[in-house]
Design a protein around this motif. Structure first.
Motif, PDB file in Angstrom:
ATOM      1  N   LEU A 148       0.754  -1.286  -0.094  1.00  0.00           N
ATOM      2  CA  LEU A 148      -0.043   0.008  -0.061  1.00  0.00           C
ATOM      3  C   LEU A 148       0.858   1.386  -0.120  1.00  0.00           C
ATOM      4  O   LEU A 148       0.588   2.185  -0.725  1.00  0.00           O
ATOM      5  CB  LEU A 148      -0.899  -0.107   1.040  1.00  0.00           C
ATOM      6  CG  LEU A 148      -2.160  -0.840   1.221  1.00  0.00           C
ATOM      7  CD1 LEU A 148      -2.899  -1.143   2.453  1.00  0.00           C
ATOM      8  CD2 LEU A 148      -3.170  -0.397   0.036  1.00  0.00           C
ATOM      9  N   LEU A 149       2.033   1.180   0.845  1.00  0.00           N
ATOM     10  CA  LEU A 149       2.831   2.305   0.817  1.00  0.00           C
ATOM     11  C   LEU A 149       3.566   2.668  -0.420  1.00  0.00           C
ATOM     12  O   LEU A 149       3.632   3.709  -1.018  1.00  0.00           O
ATOM     13  CB  LEU A 149       4.016   1.962   1.785  1.00  0.00           C
ATOM     14  CG  LEU A 149       4.875   3.167   2.180  1.00  0.00           C
ATOM     15  CD1 LEU A 149       4.155   4.621   2.453  1.00  0.00           C
ATOM     16  CD2 LEU A 149       6.007   2.801   2.968  1.00  0.00           C
ATOM     17  N   ILE A 150       4.202   1.647  -1.179  1.00  0.00           N
ATOM     18  CA  ILE A 150       4.511   1.524  -2.444  1.00  0.00           C
ATOM     19  C   ILE A 150       3.338   2.112  -3.528  1.00  0.00           C
ATOM     20  O   ILE A 150       3.902   3.193  -4.279  1.00  0.00           O
ATOM     21  CB  ILE A 150       5.210   0.258  -2.894  1.00  0.00           C
ATOM     22  CG1 ILE A 150       6.396  -0.026  -2.124  1.00  0.00           C
ATOM     23  CG2 ILE A 150       5.596   0.383  -4.451  1.00  0.00           C
ATOM     24  CD1 ILE A 150       6.841  -1.388  -2.344  1.00  0.00           C
ATOM     25  N   GLU A 151       2.114   1.697  -3.317  1.00  0.00           N
ATOM     26  CA  GLU A 151       1.275   2.293  -4.396  1.00  0.00           C
ATOM     27  C   GLU A 151       1.105   3.569  -3.996  1.00  0.00           C
ATOM     28  O   GLU A 151       0.949   4.304  -5.122  1.00  0.00           O
ATOM     29  CB  GLU A 151       0.003   1.475  -3.909  1.00  0.00           C
ATOM     30  CG  GLU A 151      -0.923   1.242  -5.199  1.00  0.00           C
ATOM     31  CD  GLU A 151      -2.107   0.304  -4.937  1.00  0.00           C
ATOM     32  OE1 GLU A 151      -3.242   0.888  -4.749  1.00  0.00           O
ATOM     33  OE2 GLU A 151      -1.666  -0.974  -4.470  1.00  0.00           O
ATOM     34  N   PHE A 152       1.040   4.081  -2.801  1.00  0.00           N
ATOM     35  CA  PHE A 152       0.653   5.555  -2.548  1.00  0.00           C
ATOM     36  C   PHE A 152       2.069   6.346  -3.069  1.00  0.00           C
ATOM     37  O   PHE A 152       1.824   7.502  -3.693  1.00  0.00           O
ATOM     38  CB  PHE A 152       0.747   5.705  -1.013  1.00  0.00           C
ATOM     39  CG  PHE A 152       0.885   7.023  -0.380  1.00  0.00           C
ATOM     40  CD1 PHE A 152      -0.380   7.778  -0.505  1.00  0.00           C
ATOM     41  CD2 PHE A 152       1.933   7.698   0.024  1.00  0.00           C
ATOM     42  CE1 PHE A 152      -0.379   9.147  -0.098  1.00  0.00           C
ATOM     43  CE2 PHE A 152       1.976   8.901   0.242  1.00  0.00           C
ATOM     44  CZ  PHE A 152       0.937   9.873   0.453  1.00  0.00           C
ATOM     45  N   ILE A 153       3.256   5.956  -2.953  1.00  0.00           N
ATOM     46  CA  ILE A 153       4.351   6.624  -3.530  1.00  0.00           C
ATOM     47  C   ILE A 153       4.188   6.816  -4.846  1.00  0.00           C
ATOM     48  O   ILE A 153       4.286   7.808  -5.730  1.00  0.00           O
ATOM     49  CB  ILE A 153       5.705   5.966  -3.141  1.00  0.00           C
ATOM     50  CG1 ILE A 153       5.908   6.043  -1.648  1.00  0.00           C
ATOM     51  CG2 ILE A 153       6.951   6.735  -3.774  1.00  0.00           C
ATOM     52  CD1 ILE A 153       7.030   5.197  -1.291  1.00  0.00           C
ATOM     53  N   ALA A 154       3.732   5.627  -5.708  1.00  0.00           N
ATOM     54  CA  ALA A 154       3.748   5.765  -7.098  1.00  0.00           C
ATOM     55  C   ALA A 154       2.485   6.609  -7.578  1.00  0.00           C
ATOM     56  O   ALA A 154       2.534   7.114  -8.675  1.00  0.00           O
ATOM     57  CB  ALA A 154       3.509   3.972  -7.723  1.00  0.00           C
ATOM     58  N   ASP A 155       1.455   6.431  -6.687  1.00  0.00           N
ATOM     59  CA  ASP A 155       0.410   7.325  -7.321  1.00  0.00           C
ATOM     60  C   ASP A 155       0.605   8.944  -6.939  1.00  0.00           C
ATOM     61  O   ASP A 155       0.163   9.613  -7.664  1.00  0.00           O
ATOM     62  CB  ASP A 155      -0.833   7.068  -6.391  1.00  0.00           C
ATOM     63  CG  ASP A 155      -1.348   5.805  -6.778  1.00  0.00           C
ATOM     64  OD1 ASP A 155      -1.257   5.241  -8.071  1.00  0.00           O
ATOM     65  OD2 ASP A 155      -2.167   5.000  -5.687  1.00  0.00           O
ATOM     66  N   ASN A 156       1.493   9.268  -6.026  1.00  0.00           N
ATOM     67  CA  ASN A 156       1.650  10.699  -5.648  1.00  0.00           C
ATOM     68  C   ASN A 156       2.898  11.002  -6.102  1.00  0.00           C
ATOM     69  O   ASN A 156       3.127  12.450  -6.174  1.00  0.00           O
ATOM     70  CB  ASN A 156       1.436  10.643  -4.421  1.00  0.00           C
ATOM     71  CG  ASN A 156       0.092  10.510  -3.938  1.00  0.00           C
ATOM     72  OD1 ASN A 156      -0.955  11.374  -4.043  1.00  0.00           O
ATOM     73  ND2 ASN A 156      -0.049   9.319  -3.396  1.00  0.00           N
ATOM     74  N   PHE A 157       3.810  10.496  -6.572  1.00  0.00           N
ATOM     75  CA  PHE A 157       5.157  10.906  -6.979  1.00  0.00           C
ATOM     76  C   PHE A 157       5.732  10.375  -8.275  1.00  0.00           C
ATOM     77  O   PHE A 157       5.037   9.318  -8.689  1.00  0.00           O
ATOM     78  CB  PHE A 157       6.222  10.895  -6.149  1.00  0.00           C
ATOM     79  CG  PHE A 157       5.854  11.382  -4.679  1.00  0.00           C
ATOM     80  CD1 PHE A 157       6.668  12.500  -4.377  1.00  0.00           C
ATOM     81  CD2 PHE A 157       5.232  10.713  -3.728  1.00  0.00           C
ATOM     82  CE1 PHE A 157       6.302  13.313  -3.075  1.00  0.00           C
ATOM     83  CE2 PHE A 157       5.010  11.535  -2.525  1.00  0.00           C
ATOM     84  CZ  PHE A 157       5.770  12.413  -2.260  1.00  0.00           C
ATOM     85  N   HIS A 158       6.429  11.107  -9.128  1.00  0.00           N
ATOM     86  CA  HIS A 158       6.923  10.396 -10.193  1.00  0.00           C
ATOM     87  C   HIS A 158       8.244   9.677  -9.592  1.00  0.00           C
ATOM     88  O   HIS A 158       9.068  10.101  -8.881  1.00  0.00           O
ATOM     89  CB  HIS A 158       7.380  11.561 -11.074  1.00  0.00           C
ATOM     90  CG  HIS A 158       8.414  11.046 -12.316  1.00  0.00           C
ATOM     91  ND1 HIS A 158       7.571  10.494 -13.234  1.00  0.00           N
ATOM     92  CD2 HIS A 158       9.660  11.101 -12.481  1.00  0.00           C
ATOM     93  CE1 HIS A 158       8.524  10.158 -14.196  1.00  0.00           C
ATOM     94  NE2 HIS A 158       9.659  10.688 -13.808  1.00  0.00           N
ATOM     95  N   THR A 159       8.352   8.310  -9.967  1.00  0.00           N
ATOM     96  CA  THR A 159       9.266   7.575  -9.388  1.00  0.00           C
ATOM     97  C   THR A 159      10.044   6.624 -10.813  1.00  0.00           C
ATOM     98  O   THR A 159       9.356   6.816 -11.937  1.00  0.00           O
ATOM     99  CB  THR A 159       8.716   6.307  -8.655  1.00  0.00           C
ATOM    100  OG1 THR A 159       7.728   5.671  -9.324  1.00  0.00           O
ATOM    101  CG2 THR A 159       8.018   7.253  -7.354  1.00  0.00           C
ATOM    102  N   GLU A 160      11.178   6.490 -10.592  1.00  0.00           N
ATOM    103  CA  GLU A 160      11.841   5.770 -11.660  1.00  0.00           C
ATOM    104  C   GLU A 160      12.575   4.521 -10.723  1.00  0.00           C
ATOM    105  O   GLU A 160      12.837   4.415  -9.715  1.00  0.00           O
ATOM    106  CB  GLU A 160      12.921   6.438 -12.385  1.00  0.00           C
ATOM    107  CG  GLU A 160      12.544   7.792 -13.036  1.00  0.00           C
ATOM    108  CD  GLU A 160      11.838   7.488 -14.207  1.00  0.00           C
ATOM    109  OE1 GLU A 160      11.976   6.453 -14.739  1.00  0.00           O
ATOM    110  OE2 GLU A 160      11.545   8.347 -14.914  1.00  0.00           O
ATOM    111  N   GLY A 161      12.952   3.534 -11.828  1.00  0.00           N
ATOM    112  CA  GLY A 161      13.749   2.530 -11.207  1.00  0.00           C
ATOM    113  C   GLY A 161      13.414   0.950 -11.838  1.00  0.00           C
ATOM    114  O   GLY A 161      12.812   1.279 -12.903  1.00  0.00           O
ATOM    115  N   VAL A 162      13.674  -0.027 -11.340  1.00  0.00           N
ATOM    116  CA  VAL A 162      13.229  -1.340 -11.844  1.00  0.00           C
ATOM    117  C   VAL A 162      12.599  -2.136 -10.686  1.00  0.00           C
ATOM    118  O   VAL A 162      12.854  -2.117  -9.522  1.00  0.00           O
ATOM    119  CB  VAL A 162      14.796  -2.065 -12.182  1.00  0.00           C
ATOM    120  CG1 VAL A 162      15.255  -1.396 -13.430  1.00  0.00           C
ATOM    121  CG2 VAL A 162      15.648  -2.204 -10.962  1.00  0.00           C
TER     122      VAL A 162
END
Lengths: 367, 218
Positions: free
Chosen positions: A83-97
């Motif tokens: 849920l936390l990762i989903e929150f980050i992905a929903d609210n911020f621009h993220t990059e990575g693998v």
């Protein structure tokens, strides 16, 4: 030429047991030297990572990928972490693998659009992924392979009946891996990348969206993530900027690796001495026998050829075998150069000494 | 034919110089069996080493079959040593772990002569009475058998000259007698044989004796 080969291998044939023992002795020494090379290469990787990562200043990353709950470390599949990762992905621009679990030898990493640029990863040949290929659930899956695969595959080849190779990364490229005291650079030579799938696809298949790098113009904006973490009963992340990450890498290199390198250097020096000693003894034993050949008409060049060929072959077989353990071109190069140097050190003084003395004097002295 | 002309060999000794050979000259014709005698340190072995091209004279010349052998480059001397000279020494100079056959084969490894090597080895071992020991490692042989092996090795490449340095020095009288019989037969077969010895019984069986004292022929 036939005569050359016959003379060179005559010696090896008559003393095969001694040669095998020497190969193992030398392999042990080469493994120690290779270990030092790997260590130095690790430091070099870190330095190159620091110098080459080029992460933009407004990207942040979690200091540790581990997220802790009030009951311990959140393990993969922990719903709160998801849920936390989903929150980050929903609210911020993220990059990575993010890892794509396959039954393959090498896991395939799904990379975001900006991943290659942010880490400054260059292509050796082929092409980068198209814009259309990102966030696509298309069954066609293009892949970019690390440099380690370049001799085994080619552009257009199919990997494991499912992935089409479109490019290869250049050699000597690293990405920083921050994980407390073992922070270091990791080679991407054996990584395989495919463009990231859509959020929906990832969710359906239970794959987390990558949040390696979180874009924010202001670090304080990241407090929202900590707040969300607290709501979920998780300890908050610590966020690092690129500069802070670089400092951690530098500190790790200087505090952890240097004493270890010094100790390994010492052991390596001892190994080298033993190696040279073994070689010298081996050559000396052979010389005593081969000087009898000189009485019977062997030329000095015959003797040098017979001793030298065996010594060179032994050294290079040992170096080749030890190189296999490290799977690194630079380590292999160091081992082969060491093998050549040891051979010269073992054979050259005796060759010069024999050249300067009449055979009978050499025979008497060696006996 | 062997011809030695005014050979001088000087070794550095402390602050001075030791004249191991001091103007030695002689000739030996084909098929002669010659003993070189003298007390210890008289220069016998030095002379034989120079004749065997295993050492270089300080001055003087040395000819084998009318060809000047002294002064040749070392690789050419090795060729002459292989083709023209067979060497036998007191401590046999055999490779102990090799078999008799492997030891006898050593000169043939470097030989340019067109020989049936297998046949040559078997023939020479028959002549020295070691046919049954062909595959025996040398360390299992008696002293007499070792010296026979060394003689077989010295003659297997059919050289014209056999040089022997105290060949019976490490043997009992029975074996020494056998070895001398072998040298006599080689001499009768046309080989030039030079034996360095301090044993007067051995010297007496040779057709000529060259005696050295302090590096000079007396």
């Amino acid at each position: 030429m036939t005569e050359f080969i016959r003379l060179a291998f005559c010696e090896i044939k008559t003393q095969i047991k001694r040669y095998i023992i020497l190969v193992f002795e030398m392999m042990a020494a080469f493994l120690v030297i290779g270990f030092l090379c790997s260590m130095l290469s690790g430091i070099n990787m870190t330095n190159q990572t620091v110098n080459g990562a080029g992460i933009p200043a407004d990207y942040y990353r979690a200091k540790s990928t581990a997220v802790y709950t009030d009951g311990g470390r959140a393990i993969n599949g922990d719903e709160r972490q998801a849920l936390l990762i989903e929150f980050i992905a929903d609210n911020f621009h993220t990059e990575g693998v993010t890892g794509y679990t396959t039954p393959l030898d090498h896991p395939i990493l799904m990379a975001t659009d900006g991943y290659f640029d942010i880490y400054g990863l260059r292509l050796e040949k082929g092409r980068a992924f198209n814009k259309d290929e990102y966030d696509s659930d298309n069954a066609d899956m293009p892949i970019i392979m690390g440099y380690g695969f370049i001799n085994d595959y080619d552009i257009g080849d199919t990997y494991m009946d499912k992935f089409t190779i479109v490019g290869f990364l250049s050699d000597e490229q690293y990405i920083p891996e921050l994980s407390g005291r073992i922070s270091k650079g990791f080679s991407v030579n054996y990584n395989i990348y495919t463009p990231i799938k859509s959020r929906e696809w990832l969710k359906e298949n239970g794959v987390s969206y990558p949040t390696d790098l979180i874009y924010s113009e202001n670090k304080s904006e990241l407090d929202a993530i900590n707040q969300k973490a607290e709501e979920l009963g998780l300890y908050a992340y610590n966020f690092l900027s690129a500069d802070e990450a670089e400092q951690i890498l530098i500190n790790t290199t200087s505090t952890l690796n240097i004493p270890l390198v010094l100790i390994t250097l010492l052991i390596t020096a001892m190994s080298l001495l033993c190696l040279v000693q073994s070689m010298l003894e081996f050559v000396r034993k052979n010389i005593v026998e081969l000087l009898i050949h000189m009485i019977c008409g062997a030329k000095l060049s015959n003797i040098i050829l017979r001793v030298g060929a065996g010594t060179v072959l032994t050294a290079f077989i040992s170096a080749a075998a030890a190189s296999l353990a490290f799977r690194s071109a630079s380590t292999a190069a160091v081992l082969f150069i060491t093998a050549a140097a040891v051979t010269v050190i073992a054979v050259l003084p005796i060759a010069i000494s024999l050249k300067l003395k009449p055979p009978i004097v050499a025979v008497k002295e060696e006996k | 034919m062997l011809k030695v002309n005014n050979l001088v060999k000087i070794y550095p000794s402390g602050e001075g110089k030791l004249h191991a050979l001091d103007g030695v000259s002689f000739e030996i014709t084909d098929g002669e069996l010659v003993a070189v005698t003298g007390r210890s340190g008289s220069g016998k072995s030095t002379l034989l080493n120079i004749m065997g091209l295993l050492d270089k004279p300080t001055e003087g010349e040395y000819y084998i079959n009318d060809k000047k052998a002294s002064g040749l480059p070392s690789w050419e001397q090795a060729k002459v040593r292989n083709a023209e000279i067979g060497f036998v020494v007191q401590d046999f100079a055999l490779v102990e772990k090799y078999t008799v056959k492997q030891n006898v084969n050593i000169p043939l490894i470097y030989s340019k002569k067109q020989l049936d090597k297998e046949k040559a080895i078997r023939e020479v071992l028959r002549r020295v009475g070691l046919s049954d020991k062909i595959n025996t490692p040398v360390y299992k042989l008696s002293g007499g058998q070792k010296q026979r092996t060394a003689i077989a090795r010295a003659v297997v490449n059919d050289p014209s000259v056999i040089l022997a340095d105290e060949p019976t020095g490490a043997l009992d009288s029975v074996n020494a007698n056998g070895i001398m019989t072998l040298f006599e037969s080689l001499s009768r077969a046309g080989k030039t044989v030079v034996i360095v010895t301090h044993d007067m019984n051995i010297a007496a069986r040779c057709s000529r004796r060259i005696e050295l004292s302090d590096g000079k022929i007396i």
